[in-house]
Design a protein around this motif. Structure first.
Motif, mmCIF file in Angstrom:
data_model
loop_
_atom_site.group_PDB
_atom_site.id
_atom_site.type_symbol
_atom_site.label_atom_id
_atom_site.label_comp_id
_atom_site.label_asym_id
_atom_site.label_seq_id
_atom_site.Cartn_x
_atom_site.Cartn_y
_atom_site.Cartn_z
ATOM 1 N N ALA A 30 16.361 9.123 86.119
ATOM 2 C CA ALA A 30 15.339 8.370 85.385
ATOM 3 C C ALA A 30 15.983 7.429 84.373
ATOM 4 C CB ALA A 30 14.370 9.324 84.690
ATOM 5 N N ILE A 31 17.009 7.899 83.685
ATOM 6 C CA ILE A 31 17.712 7.060 82.702
ATOM 7 C C ILE A 31 18.341 5.860 83.403
ATOM 8 C CG2 ILE A 31 19.715 7.001 81.151
ATOM 9 C CD1 ILE A 31 18.967 10.024 80.513
ATOM 10 N N LYS A 32 18.963 6.097 84.548
ATOM 11 C CA LYS A 32 19.573 5.002 85.314
ATOM 12 C C LYS A 32 18.516 3.969 85.712
ATOM 13 C CE LYS A 32 20.347 5.031 89.794
ATOM 14 N NZ LYS A 32 20.772 5.374 91.142
ATOM 15 N N PHE A 33 17.361 4.425 86.220
ATOM 16 C CA PHE A 33 16.320 3.505 86.646
ATOM 17 C C PHE A 33 15.719 2.749 85.461
ATOM 18 C CE2 PHE A 33 15.943 6.524 90.371
ATOM 19 C CZ PHE A 33 16.658 5.687 91.236
ATOM 20 N N LEU A 34 15.629 3.388 84.296
ATOM 21 C CA LEU A 34 15.117 2.698 83.114
ATOM 22 C C LEU A 34 16.077 1.605 82.658
ATOM 23 C CD1 LEU A 34 13.542 5.656 81.149
ATOM 24 C CD2 LEU A 34 12.356 3.769 82.297
ATOM 25 N N LYS A 35 17.372 1.870 82.739
ATOM 26 C CA LYS A 35 18.357 0.833 82.403
ATOM 27 C C LYS A 35 18.227 -0.352 83.360
ATOM 28 C CE LYS A 35 21.749 3.992 80.397
ATOM 29 N NZ LYS A 35 22.205 3.529 79.120
ATOM 30 N N LEU A 36 18.027 -0.059 84.642
ATOM 31 C CA LEU A 36 17.856 -1.123 85.632
ATOM 32 C C LEU A 36 16.556 -1.896 85.390
ATOM 33 C CD1 LEU A 36 19.125 0.746 88.822
ATOM 34 C CD2 LEU A 36 20.219 -1.226 87.703
ATOM 35 N N ALA A 37 15.496 -1.183 85.003
ATOM 36 C CA ALA A 37 14.225 -1.850 84.691
ATOM 37 C C ALA A 37 14.394 -2.776 83.493
ATOM 38 C CB ALA A 37 13.136 -0.815 84.421
ATOM 39 N N GLU A 42 15.439 -8.427 81.302
ATOM 40 C CA GLU A 42 16.381 -9.361 80.677
ATOM 41 C C GLU A 42 16.733 -10.513 81.608
ATOM 42 O OE1 GLU A 42 19.587 -6.744 79.657
ATOM 43 O OE2 GLU A 42 18.460 -5.808 78.023
ATOM 44 N N GLU A 43 16.807 -10.227 82.901
ATOM 45 C CA GLU A 43 17.141 -11.249 83.903
ATOM 46 C C GLU A 43 15.908 -12.015 84.370
ATOM 47 O OE1 GLU A 43 18.776 -8.750 86.933
ATOM 48 O OE2 GLU A 43 20.484 -8.151 85.691
ATOM 49 N N ASN A 44 14.751 -11.672 83.831
ATOM 50 C CA ASN A 44 13.469 -12.240 84.248
ATOM 51 C C ASN A 44 13.213 -11.965 85.732
ATOM 52 O OD1 ASN A 44 11.056 -13.394 83.512
ATOM 53 N ND2 ASN A 44 11.712 -15.458 84.073
ATOM 54 N N ASN A 45 13.696 -10.820 86.191
ATOM 55 C CA ASN A 45 13.494 -10.369 87.565
ATOM 56 C C ASN A 45 12.427 -9.267 87.518
ATOM 57 O OD1 ASN A 45 13.611 -9.166 90.101
ATOM 58 N ND2 ASN A 45 15.829 -9.407 90.274
ATOM 59 N N ILE A 46 11.180 -9.708 87.590
ATOM 60 C CA ILE A 46 10.048 -8.806 87.420
ATOM 61 C C ILE A 46 10.011 -7.747 88.525
ATOM 62 C CG2 ILE A 46 7.524 -8.669 87.246
ATOM 63 C CD1 ILE A 46 9.066 -9.980 84.840
ATOM 64 N N GLU A 47 10.363 -8.133 89.746
ATOM 65 C CA GLU A 47 10.343 -7.173 90.856
ATOM 66 C C GLU A 47 11.350 -6.043 90.624
ATOM 67 O OE1 GLU A 47 10.995 -6.924 95.680
ATOM 68 O OE2 GLU A 47 10.794 -8.882 94.741
ATOM 69 N N LYS A 48 12.555 -6.400 90.178
ATOM 70 C CA LYS A 48 13.580 -5.387 89.885
ATOM 71 C C LYS A 48 13.092 -4.452 88.779
ATOM 72 C CE LYS A 48 18.296 -4.967 88.043
ATOM 73 N NZ LYS A 48 19.477 -5.720 87.585
ATOM 74 N N SER A 49 12.511 -5.016 87.739
ATOM 75 C CA SER A 49 12.014 -4.206 86.639
ATOM 76 C C SER A 49 10.902 -3.272 87.118
ATOM 77 C CB SER A 49 11.515 -5.094 85.507
ATOM 78 O OG SER A 49 11.035 -4.304 84.444
ATOM 79 N N HIS A 50 9.953 -3.824 87.850
ATOM 80 C CA HIS A 50 8.819 -3.045 88.348
ATOM 81 C C HIS A 50 9.281 -1.902 89.251
ATOM 82 C CE1 HIS A 50 4.943 -2.061 90.121
ATOM 83 N NE2 HIS A 50 5.515 -2.184 91.304
ATOM 84 N N THR A 51 10.128 -2.223 90.217
ATOM 85 C CA THR A 51 10.597 -1.222 91.184
ATOM 86 C C THR A 51 11.293 -0.063 90.486
ATOM 87 O OG1 THR A 51 10.831 -2.900 92.903
ATOM 88 C CG2 THR A 51 12.105 -0.862 93.185
ATOM 89 N N ASN A 52 12.157 -0.360 89.532
ATOM 90 C CA ASN A 52 12.900 0.689 88.846
ATOM 91 C C ASN A 52 12.039 1.453 87.844
ATOM 92 O OD1 ASN A 52 15.758 0.693 89.880
ATOM 93 N ND2 ASN A 52 15.387 -1.480 89.555
ATOM 94 N N ASN A 53 11.073 0.779 87.248
ATOM 95 C CA ASN A 53 10.121 1.454 86.374
ATOM 96 C C ASN A 53 9.334 2.487 87.182
ATOM 97 O OD1 ASN A 53 7.685 2.121 84.940
ATOM 98 N ND2 ASN A 53 7.957 0.326 83.664
ATOM 99 N N ILE A 54 8.883 2.092 88.357
ATOM 100 C CA ILE A 54 8.117 3.003 89.221
ATOM 101 C C ILE A 54 8.980 4.199 89.630
ATOM 102 C CG2 ILE A 54 6.995 3.235 91.485
ATOM 103 C CD1 ILE A 54 5.303 1.745 89.375
#
Length: 121
Positions: A30-37, A42-54
């Motif tokens: 979970a910590i790893k996925f939150l860092k990726l989200a 930060e990269e304005n990559n909403i899909e990456k943030s969303h996927t890792n948040n989920i």
């Protein structure tokens, strides 16, 4: 059929660890996925943030569903804490804001570190 050795290793690792070690692995995931989200925002990559948040939400849901309420008040307290984290992640996903992600990451890190201390890891 081609077998992925990494997947085989991970599956074996999950099947052979203690329940306490599995909880630590879930926290780490979970910590790893939150860092990726966070990096996705930060990269304005909403899909990456969303996927890792989920993915982080899914792990928290797994932690919630694995609680044994017959073991006393700790399970109820953890359930409330996990539910709070899950709601904060939903909010972060809707608002596309980093603060909730950072807050939940810090909470999970503290819980993981406490488990590790308790296990003497």
């Amino acid at each position: 059929m081609h077998v992925n050795p990494y997947q085989t290793y991970r599956q074996t690792q999950v099947e052979t660890v203690s329940p306490q070690q599995l909880v630590i692995m879930l926290y780490n995931g979970a910590i790893k996925f939150l860092k990726l989200a966070q990096s996705g925002l930060e990269e304005n990559n909403i899909e990456k943030s969303h996927t890792n948040n989920i993915k982080a939400q899914d792990i928290i849901f797994e932690l919630m569903s694995a609680l044994d309420f017959s073991q006393g008040d700790v399970a109820g307290s953890l359930f409330q804490l996990y539910d709070y984290m899950r709601r904060r992640l939903v909010e972060a996903n809707l608002k596309k804001e980093k603060e909730s992600l950072t807050e939940v990451e810090a909470m999970l890190t503290e819980l993981r570190d406490t488990w590790m201390q308790a296990l003497g890891s």
